[in-house]
Scaffold this motif. Structure first.
Motif, short mmCIF file in Angstrom:
data_model
loop_
_atom_site.label_atom_id
_atom_site.label_comp_id
_atom_site.label_asym_id
_atom_site.label_seq_id
_atom_site.Cartn_x
_atom_site.Cartn_y
_atom_site.Cartn_z
N ARG A 10 -61.32 -20.16 17.12
CA ARG A 10 -60.97 -19.24 16.04
C ARG A 10 -60.66 -17.84 16.60
NH1 ARG A 10 -61.92 -18.86 10.08
NH2 ARG A 10 -61.76 -16.65 9.67
N ASP A 11 -59.59 -17.27 16.10
CA ASP A 11 -59.13 -15.94 16.50
C ASP A 11 -58.82 -15.83 18.00
OD1 ASP A 11 -59.23 -14.98 13.92
OD2 ASP A 11 -61.27 -14.22 14.10
N ALA A 12 -58.67 -16.96 18.65
CA ALA A 12 -58.35 -16.94 20.09
C ALA A 12 -56.84 -16.89 20.26
CB ALA A 12 -58.97 -18.14 20.77
N ASP A 35 -49.65 -19.27 4.15
CA ASP A 35 -49.68 -18.10 5.06
C ASP A 35 -50.01 -18.49 6.50
OD1 ASP A 35 -52.32 -18.78 4.76
OD2 ASP A 35 -53.05 -16.74 4.45
N THR A 36 -49.85 -19.76 6.82
CA THR A 36 -50.33 -20.26 8.11
C THR A 36 -49.63 -19.62 9.32
OG1 THR A 36 -48.79 -22.09 7.90
CG2 THR A 36 -51.04 -22.53 7.25
N LEU A 37 -48.35 -19.31 9.18
CA LEU A 37 -47.59 -18.89 10.36
C LEU A 37 -48.00 -17.52 10.89
CD1 LEU A 37 -43.96 -20.09 9.49
CD2 LEU A 37 -45.76 -21.28 10.74
N GLN A 38 -48.62 -16.71 10.04
CA GLN A 38 -48.94 -15.36 10.52
C GLN A 38 -50.17 -15.34 11.44
OE1 GLN A 38 -49.61 -12.88 7.10
NE2 GLN A 38 -51.34 -14.08 6.37
N TYR A 39 -50.82 -16.49 11.59
CA TYR A 39 -52.01 -16.54 12.44
C TYR A 39 -51.74 -17.12 13.82
CZ TYR A 39 -54.13 -15.65 7.94
OH TYR A 39 -54.44 -15.10 6.73
N ILE A 40 -50.48 -17.39 14.10
CA ILE A 40 -50.19 -17.97 15.42
C ILE A 40 -49.30 -17.02 16.23
CG2 ILE A 40 -50.62 -20.36 14.78
CD1 ILE A 40 -47.75 -20.83 14.34
N LYS A 75 -49.93 -2.03 8.46
CA LYS A 75 -51.01 -1.23 9.07
C LYS A 75 -52.24 -2.05 9.42
CE LYS A 75 -49.45 2.63 6.36
NZ LYS A 75 -49.44 2.88 4.94
N THR A 76 -52.36 -3.19 8.83
CA THR A 76 -53.57 -3.98 9.10
C THR A 76 -53.23 -5.25 9.87
OG1 THR A 76 -55.40 -5.16 8.10
CG2 THR A 76 -53.41 -5.06 6.79
N GLN A 77 -54.15 -5.65 10.71
CA GLN A 77 -53.95 -6.87 11.50
C GLN A 77 -54.83 -8.01 10.97
OE1 GLN A 77 -52.04 -7.92 14.39
NE2 GLN A 77 -50.78 -6.34 13.48
N ARG A 91 -59.21 -12.98 8.16
CA ARG A 91 -58.78 -13.71 9.36
C ARG A 91 -57.79 -12.83 10.11
NH1 ARG A 91 -58.64 -19.49 10.58
NH2 ARG A 91 -57.30 -19.61 12.38
N ARG A 92 -57.91 -12.83 11.42
CA ARG A 92 -57.06 -11.96 12.22
C ARG A 92 -55.64 -12.52 12.33
NH1 ARG A 92 -57.94 -11.34 18.47
NH2 ARG A 92 -55.97 -10.34 18.90
N GLN A 93 -54.67 -11.68 12.04
CA GLN A 93 -53.28 -12.12 12.20
C GLN A 93 -52.90 -12.06 13.67
OE1 GLN A 93 -51.98 -9.58 8.36
NE2 GLN A 93 -50.40 -9.85 9.92
#
Lengths: 194, 222
Positions: free
Chosen positions: B90-92, B124-129, B160-162, B185-187
């Motif tokens: 996660r978040d890696a 919104d899955t793509l913004q986390y990769i 402004k936010t990640q 969750r971190r983008q």
């Protein structure tokens, strides 16, 4: 003195007749009698809710084919195929099934890896895991359940066509020629959980 | 040997389970129900059709499965983010560029024949990769979708936010959606319209809708 011994003199309830403990192995062995080679609709099939349920305990491992004409509870490991047609299959929380599954109704609390056909409904509970394709009339997936695969909802009228006796070329692939109800054809290993 | 998509199914330690850490445990789930122009457009484009094959990368959600199958379509569900966490941690995000990881991840999520799907709900899955994995994922999505099909994707529009709210999207109606948010969750990266046009440059067209929750709803036509 009767006044003080009143309690002792009260007739104690008769001891319960000793009922054999529900043993998964015993149930499985009972199932191993092939009763019919008729694929569909024997009189017994019309009364699936007779209260009978075979069970496979959590220390039991079965490798092979399971056919049953009564409800089945699997809490152990099963690899192969599981066919119940007119009955309900429950995969307990410890159950791990790597098999193609066909049943009237399927409830998953454990894990299934394989395709599932549930004529009436499939219920995937919170902690359950299912990887495979599902074909059913109705599906319920609780939040927290893990599912990967495709879902085909088969409408009731479509089921009627599929269940018609005459072979239809476009119908789903026919089941094996002999579908003996209540048959376990398997290589079992491990200890039965009592 | 098990195919990749079955990996980890029986291995408790690698099972994707929601991680509950620190303050996230205390956070309350918020529900927002609102109209969604993106969703409306997506279903408008397939209105009147039935028997289509749709891919939903948001995991198994009862309402979404019910809605899509009630329209007469077949739905394939993939737990995209769970697999992401399972594969890379996660978040890696830094791990996302590892070639073996990319291959394994794509095998678990998008190992379908060419032109299998008539529509994809990406949520919104793509913004986390991260970029490397994203490019490979977009390329696979292009391969598994049919020409003329549509994809629906959501991106945080606040540059402004990640971090983004950890959101489950539930379809209420063809133009109505419920967002169930809990924790963050971190983008991996942020996107503006230009980035997105570039990202989907191989596709036929890209259409944007901005929402009040700083979400950019995007309809992509293959």
């Amino acid at each position: 003195m009767p006044m003080w011994n009143k309690r002792q003199e009260e007739p104690t309830p008769a001891p319960r007749p000793a009922t054999p403990a529900a043993s998964p192995v015993a149930e499985v062995k009972k199932e191993s009698t092939a009763v019919s080679t008729t694929p569909f609709r024997t009189p017994e099939h019309n009364n699936p809710s007779s209260g009978n349920q075979a069970s496979i305990g959590k220390a039991v491992k079965i490798n092979g084919q399971i056919f049953s004409k009564e409800d089945l509870y699997i809490d152990g490991d099963v690899e192969g195929t599981v066919e119940l047609h007119e009955n309900k299959l429950t995969i307990g929380p410890n159950g791990r099934v790597q098999a193609a599954v066909r049943a009237r109704e399927v409830v998953v609390l454990g894990a299934i890896q394989g395709n599932v056909e549930a004529a009436e409904r499939i219920d995937i509970r919170k902690e359950a895991k299912l990887v495979g394709d599902i074909k059913t009339a109705r599906i319920v997936i609780e939040d927290g359940a893990y599912f990967k695969g495709s879902i085909d909802i088969v409408k009731h009228d479509a089921k009627v066509v599929a269940a018609a006796p005459a072979p239809v070329p476009s119908a789903p692939a026919p089941r094996p020629a002999t579908v003996p109800g209540a048959t376990v054809s398997a290589v079992a290993s491990g200890d039965a959980k009592r | 040997m098990l195919p990749d998509r079955f990996k980890g199914l029986f291995n408790e330690s690698s099972n994707p389970r929601p991680t509950r850490r620190g303050s996230a445990q205390e956070e309350k789930e918020t529900h927002i129900e609102r109209q969604s122009r993106g969703l409306d457009q997506f279903f408008f484009n397939i209105r009147g059709l039935s028997g289509l094959s749709l891919l939903d990368l948001g995991g198994a959600v009862q309402e979404n499965i019910e809605f899509v199958t009630n329209l007469g379509h077949r739905v394939t569900t993939q737990a995209f983010l769970q697999t992401l966490d399972q594969t890379f941690g996660r978040d890696a995000v830094n791990e996302h560029s590892h070639p073996d990881g990319i291959e394994s991840f794509l095998n678990q999520n998008l190992a379908f024949p060419d032109a299998t799907f008539d529509g994809v709900l990406l949520w919104d899955t793509l913004q986390y990769i991260s970029p490397a994995l994203l490019a490979a994922t977009i390329s696979e999505l292009y391969r598994v979708t049919r020409p003329g099909s549509y994809m629906l994707a959501f991106f945080n529009s606040d540059d402004k936010t990640q971090v983004s709210p950890n959101t489950k999207f539930r379809i209420v109606d063809a133009n109505m959606i419920r967002l169930m948010q809990k924790g963050t969750r971190r983008q991996a990266q942020s996107f503006n319209n230009r980035n997105l046009e570039k990202l989907f440059s191989k596709f036929d067209s890209v259409k944007f809708f901005l929402t009040r929750e700083s979400l950019r709803e995007v309809i992509i036509r293959r």
